[in-house]
Motif scaffolding. Structure first.
Motif, PDB file in Angstrom:
ATOM      1  N   LYS A   1     -48.858  33.699 121.174  1.00 33.45           N
ATOM      2  CA  LYS A   1     -49.377  34.485 120.059  1.00 33.45           C
ATOM      3  C   LYS A   1     -48.689  34.035 118.766  1.00 33.45           C
ATOM      4  O   LYS A   1     -47.469  34.044 118.669  1.00 33.45           O
TER       5      LYS A   1
ATOM      6  N   ILE B   1     -48.266  34.701 114.750  1.00 29.59           N
ATOM      7  CA  ILE B   1     -48.439  35.745 113.742  1.00 29.59           C
ATOM      8  C   ILE B   1     -47.995  35.201 112.391  1.00 29.59           C
ATOM      9  O   ILE B   1     -46.812  35.280 112.020  1.00 29.59           O
TER      10      ILE B   1
ATOM     11  N   GLN C   1     -51.009  37.615 107.701  1.00 32.08           N
ATOM     12  CA  GLN C   1     -52.284  37.276 108.322  1.00 32.08           C
ATOM     13  C   GLN C   1     -52.367  37.921 109.703  1.00 32.08           C
ATOM     14  O   GLN C   1     -51.373  38.380 110.254  1.00 32.08           O
ATOM     15  N   GLU C   2     -53.577  37.947 110.255  1.00 31.27           N
ATOM     16  CA  GLU C   2     -53.761  38.523 111.571  1.00 31.27           C
ATOM     17  C   GLU C   2     -53.195  37.603 112.648  1.00 31.27           C
ATOM     18  O   GLU C   2     -53.159  36.386 112.493  1.00 31.27           O
ATOM     19  N   ALA C   3     -52.777  38.217 113.739  1.00 31.83           N
ATOM     20  CA  ALA C   3     -52.245  37.446 114.860  1.00 31.83           C
ATOM     21  C   ALA C   3     -53.346  36.624 115.513  1.00 31.83           C
ATOM     22  O   ALA C   3     -54.520  37.023 115.536  1.00 31.83           O
ATOM     23  N   GLN C   4     -52.965  35.464 116.037  1.00 30.05           N
ATOM     24  CA  GLN C   4     -53.896  34.584 116.736  1.00 30.05           C
ATOM     25  C   GLN C   4     -53.296  34.253 118.100  1.00 30.05           C
ATOM     26  O   GLN C   4     -52.140  33.850 118.192  1.00 30.05           O
TER      27      GLN C   4
END
Length: 251
Positions: A44, A46, A50-53
């Motif tokens: 993951k 982060i 920004q949004e987590a990917q």
């Protein structure tokens, strides 16, 4: 707690507050056998503000990588040849699979690049690389990359091995810039600790540094990667990283 070795290889960034003993080193680096505890199931990312990917990996009962999933995308399957089990869709796989360059991106505009090892250490692994960057309507730009390593096994190498990606890189024509990153000679045995991007005169321009947490088996579980531009404190950006593994016990 840790020992830092200044080396150079490409695009990886990790500070580790750990050292590895001989048994763990054997577990992670044995070339012919990958064990469940080695294999990442998800990473993951982060980025700051920004949004987590999340990037995930799936294996079969033989611990062979069968697919990976990138953020917002459907699972992508690895295809193996029936006659010998080698990876058959190498070019498509390496164009999308997660690797260190996803979190330590080349900080220069470019359309393609070449990697030229300059020196190797006692293990035969490059510790100084010349990076030649190409752009449309611009002359090639030459940079150098310096990376520090810790004496802790590279946690990204096992899933590349499980997918036959390193082996396939030796058998395919590497006509994509990113494909070079998967050559066995450029995948370090130990986890890189820092990356410095320098100009032709070896003057620092950009750097990536990270601090990592680890479990009782000294596997990286989470960390913070810091990017900075030389001489500009306001350019600092932090990316968090969280890792999960296939098995919680070493078999």
């Amino acid at each position: 707690m840790f020992h830092k070795i200044r080396l150079l290889a490409l695009l990886s960034v990790i500070f580790v507050f750990a050292s590895c003993d001989d048994s763990l080193d054997k577990i992670f680096q044995e070339p012919s056998k990958v064990k469940p505890a080695q294999l990442l199931t998800s990473i993951k990312i982060i980025p700051e503000d920004q949004e987590a990917q999340t990037y995930s990996f799936e294996y079969n009962e033989d611990l062979k990588l069968i697919n990976f999933t990138n953020p917002g995308a459907k699972p992508f399957s690895l295809v193996y040849k029936e006659e010998n089990g080698t990876l058959n869709n190498f070019k498509k796989v390496i164009s999308g699979i997660f690797y260190l360059d996803k979190i330590s991106k080349i900080p220069y505009d470019h359309t393609s690049y070449d990697i030229i090892p300059q020196n190797t250490n006692e293990l035969g692994e490059p510790y100084l690389l010349k990076l030649i960057l190409y752009s449309e309507d611009e002359p090639p730009m030459v940079k150098y990359v310096e990376i520090g390593f810790y004496q802790l096994p590279n946690m990204f190498k096992p899933y590349l091995m499980a997918g036959g990606i390193i082996e396939a890189a030796e058998q395919n024509q590497l006509d994509q810039s990113r494909a070079q990153l998967f050559e066995g000679r450029l995948i370090p045995s130990n986890i890189p600790a820092s990356i410095d991007f320098m100009d032709e005169d070896m003057v620092l321009e950009h750097s990536y540094d990270a601090r990592y947490e680890y479990d009782q088996m000294q596997r990286i579980t989470r960390g913070k990667i810091t990017y900075s531009k030389a001489g500009k404190k306001e350019s600092t950006m932090v990316t968090e990283l969280i890792c999960s593994y296939l098995d919680s016990a070493i078999n």
